[in-house]
Design a protein around this motif. Structure first.
Motif, PDB file in Angstrom:
ATOM      1  N   SER A   1       0.453  -1.295   0.330  1.00 48.91           N
ATOM      2  CA  SER A   1      -0.015  -0.257   0.154  1.00 48.91           C
ATOM      3  C   SER A   1       0.921   1.338   0.283  1.00 48.91           C
ATOM      4  O   SER A   1       0.631   2.399  -0.513  1.00 48.91           O
ATOM      5  CB  SER A   1      -1.059  -0.200   0.659  1.00 48.91           C
ATOM      6  N   PHE A   2       2.003   1.279   0.081  1.00 51.66           N
ATOM      7  CA  PHE A   2       3.246   2.255   0.959  1.00 51.66           C
ATOM      8  C   PHE A   2       3.511   2.544  -0.848  1.00 51.66           C
ATOM      9  O   PHE A   2       3.234   4.060  -1.519  1.00 51.66           O
ATOM     10  CB  PHE A   2       4.334   2.214   1.644  1.00 51.66           C
ATOM     11  N   LEU A   3       4.054   1.346  -1.081  1.00 50.75           N
ATOM     12  CA  LEU A   3       4.253   1.392  -2.977  1.00 50.75           C
ATOM     13  C   LEU A   3       3.188   2.012  -3.687  1.00 50.75           C
ATOM     14  O   LEU A   3       3.778   2.396  -4.593  1.00 50.75           O
ATOM     15  CB  LEU A   3       4.564   0.405  -3.691  1.00 50.75           C
ATOM     16  N   MET A   4       1.950   1.411  -3.696  1.00 49.06           N
ATOM     17  CA  MET A   4       0.904   2.240  -4.102  1.00 49.06           C
ATOM     18  C   MET A   4       0.933   3.453  -4.367  1.00 49.06           C
ATOM     19  O   MET A   4       0.406   3.660  -5.357  1.00 49.06           O
ATOM     20  CB  MET A   4      -0.063   1.401  -4.222  1.00 49.06           C
ATOM     21  N   ARG A   5       0.986   4.013  -3.001  1.00 48.13           N
ATOM     22  CA  ARG A   5       0.622   5.313  -2.725  1.00 48.13           C
ATOM     23  C   ARG A   5       2.482   6.063  -2.991  1.00 48.13           C
ATOM     24  O   ARG A   5       2.100   7.456  -4.122  1.00 48.13           O
ATOM     25  CB  ARG A   5       0.582   5.939  -1.523  1.00 48.13           C
ATOM     26  N   VAL A   6       3.360   5.874  -3.376  1.00 41.81           N
ATOM     27  CA  VAL A   6       4.551   6.647  -3.555  1.00 41.81           C
ATOM     28  C   VAL A   6       4.709   6.275  -4.734  1.00 41.81           C
ATOM     29  O   VAL A   6       5.217   7.225  -5.241  1.00 41.81           O
ATOM     30  CB  VAL A   6       5.854   5.932  -2.336  1.00 41.81           C
ATOM     31  N   LYS A   7       4.874   5.010  -5.144  1.00 43.00           N
ATOM     32  CA  LYS A   7       5.348   4.921  -6.487  1.00 43.00           C
ATOM     33  C   LYS A   7       4.453   3.548  -7.431  1.00 43.00           C
ATOM     34  O   LYS A   7       4.696   2.775  -7.096  1.00 43.00           O
ATOM     35  CB  LYS A   7       6.517   4.340  -6.460  1.00 43.00           C
ATOM     36  N   PRO A   8       3.467   3.921  -8.268  1.00 42.14           N
ATOM     37  CA  PRO A   8       2.149   3.296  -8.602  1.00 42.14           C
ATOM     38  C   PRO A   8       3.300   2.557  -9.622  1.00 42.14           C
ATOM     39  O   PRO A   8       2.704   1.258 -10.182  1.00 42.14           O
ATOM     40  CB  PRO A   8       0.982   3.461  -8.484  1.00 42.14           C
ATOM     41  N   GLU A   9       3.864   2.969 -10.082  1.00 43.86           N
ATOM     42  CA  GLU A   9       4.114   2.719 -11.284  1.00 43.86           C
ATOM     43  C   GLU A   9       5.191   1.572 -11.347  1.00 43.86           C
ATOM     44  O   GLU A   9       5.217   0.672 -12.091  1.00 43.86           O
ATOM     45  CB  GLU A   9       5.215   3.657 -12.659  1.00 43.86           C
ATOM     46  N   ALA A  10       5.671   1.262  -9.882  1.00 40.55           N
ATOM     47  CA  ALA A  10       6.335  -0.037  -9.999  1.00 40.55           C
ATOM     48  C   ALA A  10       5.695  -1.341  -9.911  1.00 40.55           C
ATOM     49  O   ALA A  10       6.080  -2.386  -9.576  1.00 40.55           O
ATOM     50  CB  ALA A  10       7.459   0.168  -8.452  1.00 40.55           C
ATOM     51  N   VAL A  11       4.329  -1.335  -9.882  1.00 39.81           N
ATOM     52  CA  VAL A  11       3.466  -2.369  -9.437  1.00 39.81           C
ATOM     53  C   VAL A  11       2.728  -2.830 -10.780  1.00 39.81           C
ATOM     54  O   VAL A  11       2.518  -1.285 -11.656  1.00 39.81           O
ATOM     55  CB  VAL A  11       2.779  -1.734  -8.540  1.00 39.81           C
ATOM     56  N   PRO A  12       3.776  -4.009 -11.487  1.00 37.96           N
ATOM     57  CA  PRO A  12       3.494  -4.429 -13.109  1.00 37.96           C
ATOM     58  C   PRO A  12       1.738  -4.468 -12.972  1.00 37.96           C
ATOM     59  O   PRO A  12       1.525  -5.928 -13.617  1.00 37.96           O
ATOM     60  CB  PRO A  12       4.281  -5.484 -13.238  1.00 37.96           C
ATOM     61  N   VAL A  13       0.969  -3.961 -12.525  1.00 42.42           N
ATOM     62  CA  VAL A  13      -0.382  -4.201 -13.011  1.00 42.42           C
ATOM     63  C   VAL A  13      -0.856  -3.081 -13.400  1.00 42.42           C
ATOM     64  O   VAL A  13      -1.499  -1.907 -13.543  1.00 42.42           O
ATOM     65  CB  VAL A  13      -1.605  -4.262 -11.745  1.00 42.42           C
ATOM     66  N   SER A  14      -1.748  -3.442 -14.660  1.00 43.19           N
ATOM     67  CA  SER A  14      -2.624  -2.978 -15.392  1.00 43.19           C
ATOM     68  C   SER A  14      -3.562  -2.376 -14.480  1.00 43.19           C
ATOM     69  O   SER A  14      -4.920  -3.593 -15.562  1.00 43.19           O
ATOM     70  CB  SER A  14      -2.679  -2.729 -16.744  1.00 43.19           C
ATOM     71  N   PHE A  15      -4.617  -1.718 -14.724  1.00 43.06           N
ATOM     72  CA  PHE A  15      -5.207  -1.110 -13.291  1.00 43.06           C
ATOM     73  C   PHE A  15      -6.414  -0.862 -14.906  1.00 43.06           C
ATOM     74  O   PHE A  15      -6.372   0.145 -15.714  1.00 43.06           O
ATOM     75  CB  PHE A  15      -6.096  -0.099 -12.508  1.00 43.06           C
ATOM     76  N   PRO A  16      -7.611  -1.509 -15.045  1.00 40.86           N
ATOM     77  CA  PRO A  16      -8.257  -1.352 -16.634  1.00 40.86           C
ATOM     78  C   PRO A  16      -9.558  -0.369 -15.817  1.00 40.86           C
ATOM     79  O   PRO A  16     -10.159   0.403 -14.860  1.00 40.86           O
ATOM     80  CB  PRO A  16      -9.601  -2.274 -16.828  1.00 40.86           C
TER      81      PRO A  16
END
Lengths: 212, 211
Positions: B187-202
């Motif tokens: 949740s920290f990553l999603m807020r700070v650096k969301p492009e690091a998480v390799p999920v494409s949100f439709p």
């Protein structure tokens, strides 16, 4: 979707997190290795099995084998991971501790044990006095000499045991010092990670340049 | 959870090492050179994680972060873990060198599986489920790793079965801690650096505003 933090704050937050994790890693942390250590004080060999910086290895089976592999003693550590046994022979004692996939060894060398013990052949050592004949018939003229030799040997054994007892804390401290994982180890590992991936990046960049 | 040399039987050792080689090859093929810094950081995180100790009552355990790594890297978690395990063996003496293949497989396979499942959850439920997805990844990665190691040990010899059972039980506290830490990290990553998480949100991407 929650708004992403402004750029500088984001990077600062990540940097603080990484620094915090690295710092907490370099402070005393639970080790994963099993270690065992033993010291001979006279005939008594006592030691401890533990996880470096992680606490004692309690209630763990300990096996002691001689140089030819025969099991000499079989015992268990107590709640503090300590164990003790009496050495019967003046040979190397190899102590092995095994728990849940970890194994540790320590050898107490023969010359840490008192000279008065029988060797591995089971024969008693010859008395120190050069004029001694087999103990069955000590000549009456030599009887003043025999007690002196015997007490000299006894004195030596007592002194050796006292010295071993005194330097034992030093040896334990030295061992604990050797096992510490410090900043330099963590940074060294991180340096290697950077180096390995840097080399990989260089190789892939060159390969890409060639195909262009 | 690094095993030492000489613990598993030779067939298991060879099989697991071959699987590790295959996994690393797959991971290197899936590696996007632009993402190398990310892989390096994850590998560094694995390396350091086992030194971060979390006290649980009288004892303490250490982090693994394999769930997070699998979520972020997918198959590339294999080479990242291999590098970290190799360095841990070399620098700290954690685990045997010949057992590297086994240790890599035991940690990386659950990482990849748990990561894939968590990514699916994250994509399905949206970014708000970051903590839950992270917790799922972290906890399941630890449980599966303990189970896999136990299975490999049990296959090595029936004498190992009680050890395998003890392993599973011993890793329950770690599972909880790892789930919490991974959930928080994600949740920290999603807020700070969301492009690091390799999920494409439709379709949700259209609503993102970047300052």
């Amino acid at each position: 979707m929650p708004r992403a933090m402004p750029g500088l704050l984001r990077h600062a937050a990540v940097a603080v997190l990484i620094a915090g994790l690295t710092w907490s890693a370099a402070t005393p942390a639970a080790g994963h290795r099993l270690e065992v250590f033993a010291v001979a004080e006279g005939r008594t060999v006592s030691g401890q099995a533990y996880f470096p910086r992680g606490g004692p290895a309690a209630d763990v089976p300990v096996s002691v084998t001689g140089p030819d592999g025969t099991v000499l003693v079989h015992l268990k550590t107590d709640a503090e991971g300590r164990f003790a046994f009496t050495a019967e022979r003046r040979t190397d004692h190899r102590i092995t501790v095994r728990i849940a996939g970890h194994e540790a060894h320590w050898t107490v060398p023969a010359d840490e044990l008192p000279k008065g013990l029988p060797g591995h052949t089971g024969a008693s050592p010859a008395p120190a006095s050069p004029a001694a004949s087999p103990s069955a018939t000590p000549p009456p003229a030599a009887s003043p000499a025999v007690p002196d030799a015997a007490s000299a040997t006894r004195l030596e054994a007592v002194v050796e045991e006292a010295v071993a007892r005194q330097i034992r804390p030093l040896r334990e401290e030295l061992r604990a010092h050797d096992e510490r994982i410090g900043w330099t180890d963590v940074l060294g590992g991180l340096g290697w990670v950077a180096g390995i991936f840097g080399a990989l990046a260089w190789v892939t960049a060159r390969r890409r340049a060639k195909t262009l | 959870m690094h095993i030492v040399d000489g613990l598993v039987s030779p067939p298991v050792l060879f099989g697991a090492s071959a699987a590790a080689v295959a996994g690393v090859a797959l991971g290197l093929r899936a590696l996007d050179p632009d993402r190398l810094p990310r892989v390096a950081m994850t590998s560094a995180a694995f390396f350091v994680a086992s030194l971060v100790h979390v006290p649980i009552g009288p004892a303490s355990t250490h982090l693994m972060l394999t769930g997070l790594g699998g979520l972020l890297l997918g198959w590339t978690a294999f080479p990242a873990l291999l590098v970290a395990l190799l360095l841990q063996a070399a620098f700290f003496g954690f685990g045997g060198v010949t057992a590297l293949g086994v240790n890599t497989v035991v940690l990386a396979v659950p990482a990849v599986v748990a990561g894939a499942i968590a990514r699916l959850v994250l994509r399905w439920k949206g970014p708000g489920s970051a903590f839950a997805a992270g917790a799922l990844a972290g906890g399941s990665a630890v449980l599966m790793a303990a189970g896999l190691l136990g299975a490999l040990l049990a296959v090595s010899g029936p004498a190992f079965v009680p050890l395998a059972q003890a392993l599973m039980a011993a890793h329950l506290p770690v599972t909880i801690v790892e789930a919490l830490v991974t959930g928080a990290a994600l949740s920290f990553l999603m807020r700070v650096k969301p492009e690091a998480v390799p999920v494409s949100f439709p379709a949700a991407a259209a609503g993102t505003s970047h300052a």
